[in-house]
Scaffold this active site. Structure first.
Site, PDB file in Angstrom:
ATOM      1  N   SER A  94       1.725  -4.786   6.294  1.00 26.50           N
ATOM      2  CA  SER A  94       1.001  -3.529   6.406  1.00 26.50           C
ATOM      3  C   SER A  94      -0.001  -3.433   5.264  1.00 26.50           C
ATOM      4  CB  SER A  94       1.971  -2.337   6.346  1.00 26.50           C
ATOM      5  OG  SER A  94       1.280  -1.123   6.555  1.00 26.50           O
ATOM      6  N   GLU A  95      -1.212  -2.986   5.580  1.00 30.65           N
ATOM      7  CA  GLU A  95      -2.293  -3.053   4.597  1.00 30.65           C
ATOM      8  C   GLU A  95      -2.093  -2.145   3.397  1.00 30.65           C
ATOM      9  OE1 GLU A  95      -5.896  -0.347   6.217  1.00 30.65           O
ATOM     10  OE2 GLU A  95      -5.231  -1.895   7.597  1.00 30.65           O
ATOM     11  N   ASN A  96      -1.154  -1.202   3.474  1.00 29.59           N
ATOM     12  CA  ASN A  96      -0.880  -0.373   2.310  1.00 29.59           C
ATOM     13  C   ASN A  96       0.067  -1.052   1.327  1.00 29.59           C
ATOM     14  OD1 ASN A  96       1.077   0.048   4.394  1.00 29.59           O
ATOM     15  ND2 ASN A  96       1.880   1.798   3.277  1.00 29.59           N
TER      16      ASN A  96
END
Length: 217
Positions: free
Chosen positions: A49-51
């Site tokens: 996940s990009e976070n």
């Protein structure tokens, strides 16, 4: 003949079948995040996940929700054994550096040559939401798209050429809609599956790009 469209959960379940063991996969915001709930337990799939998460799992039970454990779509997730947390910048380095095997994204439009538009419709009152879509479109080794086959107005989302601002050019490998599965190939958009009861001619009539029937071979 009559046919029944796939639900969003059925689309997610279908995509999960095509994710190979050992793959590193980013699930885009929206429908793609549902795929986490359908990955078989006998596969080791490392969800990114990009976070700043790697190796997360399906949503937790309501009583087990952790407000600090969310994906990029602000949805609650679980962490698998060996899962990791890291800086947002490191996450984008993974995306841009070619370290992801598959990115599963949504779409406003996909063009016949694999061009993708999924961040802005170009409408003056629309709110653009590019996020990490451009980084994923060009950074992942393969790009899978999940989308309804047509808009709420019945307009094709698979088109000859993009009418919306592009996210990535010639980046889409496979499209999963509520009606079919399409491979984007050098020989054109090849339909490899369609829902039962739907004829190829009906599918073509709802598609703005020329299709190749790969279901009869």
């Amino acid at each position: 003949m009559s046919y029944t469209k796939l639900t969003r959960d059925q689309i997610a379940e279908r995509v999960a079948q095509d994710i190979p063991d050992g793959a590193y996969v980013n699930l885009g915001i929206g429908l793609p995040t549902k795929i986490a709930s359908y990955l078989p337990s006998d596969k080791d799939v490392f969800l990114h996940s990009e976070n700043g998460l790697l190796a997360f799992g399906p949503p937790p039970a309501e009583e087990d929700r952790d407000p600090e454990l969310i994906n990029a779509g602000k949805e609650f997730v679980t962490m698998l054994t060996g899962g990791a947390f890291f800086h947002h910048g490191d996450s984008f380095a993974m995306m841009r550096g070619g370290h992801l095997d598959i990115a599963v994204l949504g779409a406003f439009q996909v063009a016949e040559n694999g061009d993708l538009a999924n961040w802005h419709t170009g409408a003056p009152d629309a709110i653009p939401a590019v996020g990490g879509a451009m980084d994923l479109a060009v950074g992942a080794k393969k790009v899978f798209i999940t989308t309804d086959h047509v808009t709420k107005k019945g307009e094709p989302k698979i088109v000859a050429e993009l009418a919306y601002p592009a996210t990535g050019l010639k980046c889409v490998d496979r499209i999963y809609t509520d009606l079919c599965v399409i491979d984007v190939t050098q020989n054109g958009m090849t339909v490899i599956e369609k829902v039962e009861g739907l004829s190829f001619e009906e599918l073509q009539s709802m598609t703005g790009a020329k299709l190749v029937d790969g279901t009869s071979s």
